[in-house]
Design a protein around this motif. Sequence first.
Motif, PDB file in Angstrom:
ATOM      1  N   GLY A  68       0.777  -1.232   0.000  1.00  0.00           N
ATOM      2  CA  GLY A  68       0.000   0.000   0.000  1.00  0.00           C
ATOM      3  C   GLY A  68       0.806   1.278   0.000  1.00  0.00           C
ATOM      4  N   THR A  69       2.089   1.192  -0.243  1.00  0.00           N
ATOM      5  CA  THR A  69       2.920   2.397  -0.195  1.00  0.00           C
ATOM      6  C   THR A  69       3.009   3.137  -1.531  1.00  0.00           C
ATOM      7  OG1 THR A  69       4.919   1.099  -0.635  1.00  0.00           O
ATOM      8  CG2 THR A  69       4.357   1.492   1.697  1.00  0.00           C
ATOM      9  N   VAL A  70       2.638   2.469  -2.616  1.00  0.00           N
ATOM     10  CA  VAL A  70       2.698   3.095  -3.944  1.00  0.00           C
ATOM     11  C   VAL A  70       1.365   2.838  -4.641  1.00  0.00           C
ATOM     12  CG1 VAL A  70       3.848   3.124  -6.194  1.00  0.00           C
ATOM     13  CG2 VAL A  70       5.191   2.759  -4.114  1.00  0.00           C
ATOM     14  N   ARG A  71       0.794   3.923  -5.160  1.00  0.00           N
ATOM     15  CA  ARG A  71      -0.453   3.818  -5.914  1.00  0.00           C
ATOM     16  C   ARG A  71      -0.292   4.627  -7.197  1.00  0.00           C
ATOM     17  NH1 ARG A  71      -5.737   3.132  -6.507  1.00  0.00           N
ATOM     18  NH2 ARG A  71      -7.131   4.877  -6.908  1.00  0.00           N
ATOM     19  N   ALA A  72      -0.776   4.041  -8.317  1.00  0.00           N
ATOM     20  CA  ALA A  72      -0.672   4.711  -9.614  1.00  0.00           C
ATOM     21  C   ALA A  72      -2.017   4.689 -10.323  1.00  0.00           C
ATOM     22  CB  ALA A  72       0.386   4.036 -10.486  1.00  0.00           C
ATOM     23  N   VAL A  83       0.981   8.235  -6.142  1.00  0.00           N
ATOM     24  CA  VAL A  83       0.927   8.547  -4.718  1.00  0.00           C
ATOM     25  C   VAL A  83       1.950   7.677  -4.007  1.00  0.00           C
ATOM     26  CG1 VAL A  83      -0.508   8.580  -2.650  1.00  0.00           C
ATOM     27  CG2 VAL A  83      -1.521   9.118  -4.878  1.00  0.00           C
ATOM     28  N   LEU A  84       2.848   8.340  -3.298  1.00  0.00           N
ATOM     29  CA  LEU A  84       3.855   7.629  -2.518  1.00  0.00           C
ATOM     30  C   LEU A  84       3.610   7.883  -1.035  1.00  0.00           C
ATOM     31  CD1 LEU A  84       7.047   8.575  -4.590  1.00  0.00           C
ATOM     32  CD2 LEU A  84       5.679   6.487  -4.748  1.00  0.00           C
ATOM     33  N   ASP A  85       3.354   6.831  -0.317  1.00  0.00           N
ATOM     34  CA  ASP A  85       3.211   6.932   1.134  1.00  0.00           C
ATOM     35  C   ASP A  85       4.582   7.280   1.711  1.00  0.00           C
ATOM     36  OD1 ASP A  85       3.349   5.431   3.938  1.00  0.00           O
ATOM     37  OD2 ASP A  85       1.226   5.804   3.487  1.00  0.00           O
ATOM     38  N   PRO A  86       4.628   8.042   2.781  1.00  0.00           N
ATOM     39  CA  PRO A  86       5.941   8.361   3.367  1.00  0.00           C
ATOM     40  C   PRO A  86       6.783   7.125   3.681  1.00  0.00           C
ATOM     41  CG  PRO A  86       4.254   9.747   4.339  1.00  0.00           C
ATOM     42  CD  PRO A  86       3.564   8.760   3.459  1.00  0.00           C
ATOM     43  N   MET A  90       9.313   6.031   1.055  1.00  0.00           N
ATOM     44  CA  MET A  90      10.575   6.765   0.950  1.00  0.00           C
ATOM     45  C   MET A  90      11.686   6.110   1.766  1.00  0.00           C
ATOM     46  SD  MET A  90       9.416   8.779  -1.140  1.00  0.00           S
ATOM     47  CE  MET A  90      10.505  10.121  -1.472  1.00  0.00           C
ATOM     48  N   ARG A  91      11.326   5.174   2.607  1.00  0.00           N
ATOM     49  CA  ARG A  91      12.321   4.451   3.418  1.00  0.00           C
ATOM     50  C   ARG A  91      12.936   3.289   2.639  1.00  0.00           C
ATOM     51  NH1 ARG A  91       8.105   4.239   8.049  1.00  0.00           N
ATOM     52  NH2 ARG A  91       8.119   6.402   8.710  1.00  0.00           N
ATOM     53  N   LYS A  92      12.356   2.958   1.526  1.00  0.00           N
ATOM     54  CA  LYS A  92      12.868   1.855   0.709  1.00  0.00           C
ATOM     55  C   LYS A  92      14.124   2.327  -0.018  1.00  0.00           C
ATOM     56  CE  LYS A  92       8.236   0.040  -0.311  1.00  0.00           C
ATOM     57  NZ  LYS A  92       8.233  -1.247   0.335  1.00  0.00           N
ATOM     58  N   PRO A  93      15.027   1.415  -0.349  1.00  0.00           N
ATOM     59  CA  PRO A  93      16.174   1.784  -1.181  1.00  0.00           C
ATOM     60  C   PRO A  93      15.668   2.344  -2.517  1.00  0.00           C
ATOM     61  CG  PRO A  93      16.488  -0.409  -0.239  1.00  0.00           C
ATOM     62  CD  PRO A  93      15.080   0.014   0.078  1.00  0.00           C
ATOM     63  N   SER A  94      16.348   3.338  -3.028  1.00  0.00           N
ATOM     64  CA  SER A  94      15.870   4.036  -4.224  1.00  0.00           C
ATOM     65  C   SER A  94      15.639   3.105  -5.404  1.00  0.00           C
ATOM     66  CB  SER A  94      16.830   5.160  -4.606  1.00  0.00           C
ATOM     67  OG  SER A  94      18.107   4.626  -4.918  1.00  0.00           O
ATOM     68  N   GLN A  95      16.518   2.126  -5.594  1.00  0.00           N
ATOM     69  CA  GLN A  95      16.350   1.204  -6.714  1.00  0.00           C
ATOM     70  C   GLN A  95      15.108   0.341  -6.521  1.00  0.00           C
ATOM     71  OE1 GLN A  95      19.978  -0.689  -7.771  1.00  0.00           O
ATOM     72  NE2 GLN A  95      19.190  -1.390  -9.734  1.00  0.00           N
ATOM     73  N   ILE A 138       7.615   1.358  -8.389  1.00  0.00           N
ATOM     74  CA  ILE A 138       6.821   2.357  -9.126  1.00  0.00           C
ATOM     75  C   ILE A 138       6.548   1.861 -10.544  1.00  0.00           C
ATOM     76  CG2 ILE A 138       6.885   4.669 -10.164  1.00  0.00           C
ATOM     77  CD1 ILE A 138       8.367   5.585  -7.584  1.00  0.00           C
ATOM     78  N   VAL A 139       7.577   1.346 -11.203  1.00  0.00           N
ATOM     79  CA  VAL A 139       7.406   0.824 -12.564  1.00  0.00           C
ATOM     80  C   VAL A 139       6.423  -0.341 -12.557  1.00  0.00           C
ATOM     81  CG1 VAL A 139       8.580  -0.400 -14.446  1.00  0.00           C
ATOM     82  CG2 VAL A 139       9.652   1.603 -13.403  1.00  0.00           C
ATOM     83  N   GLN A 140       6.554  -1.251 -11.609  1.00  0.00           N
ATOM     84  CA  GLN A 140       5.675  -2.417 -11.525  1.00  0.00           C
ATOM     85  C   GLN A 140       4.212  -1.997 -11.303  1.00  0.00           C
ATOM     86  OE1 GLN A 140       6.549  -4.922  -8.155  1.00  0.00           O
ATOM     87  NE2 GLN A 140       5.356  -6.640  -8.954  1.00  0.00           N
ATOM     88  N   VAL A 141       3.986  -1.090 -10.368  1.00  0.00           N
ATOM     89  CA  VAL A 141       2.624  -0.639 -10.071  1.00  0.00           C
ATOM     90  C   VAL A 141       2.039   0.117 -11.269  1.00  0.00           C
ATOM     91  CG1 VAL A 141       1.244   0.879  -8.588  1.00  0.00           C
ATOM     92  CG2 VAL A 141       2.944  -0.647  -7.574  1.00  0.00           C
TER      93      VAL A 141
END
Length: 148
Positions: free
Chosen positions: A51-55, A66-69, A72-77, A83-86
Amino acid sequence: MADMSEFDRIPRFADVRPEASVTALEQSAEQSVAARRRLAEVTGAAESPDGTVRAVVGGFGLQELVLDPKAMRKPSQDLAQLIVQVTQQAAEDLAQRRAEQAAELGVPGERPDLEQMLTDLARLRSTMAEGQGDARRVFERFRDQTRG
């Protein structure tokens, strides 16, 4: 008295109504435009399992992200990959929703062959012109025969 046998050779066009074909094509085009507008409004959505990424994706691509705060704790990669998957899942949802909406609107799955439509219209125009010319020639002959 004029020879009326010429009229017996006139083809019977009682069942042929070119204006009906034109009207049908116009109505079909209007329905297509309305369906296209409705389909353009359809969106697809997806959310990550946590539930942290919604597209939300629409006809012109990504409309909302929409990115849940917590994301942002996840590694950038990892976040980029999520994000691409969602976004891809949202695009798949869009395709499914559009197909369902198109079926409800009675839109065929395949796009119409516009070149074939243009060929058909040209043939119809030619047939109408030939028919008018034939009728004109018959009436001219009749006029000439009745005068003489």
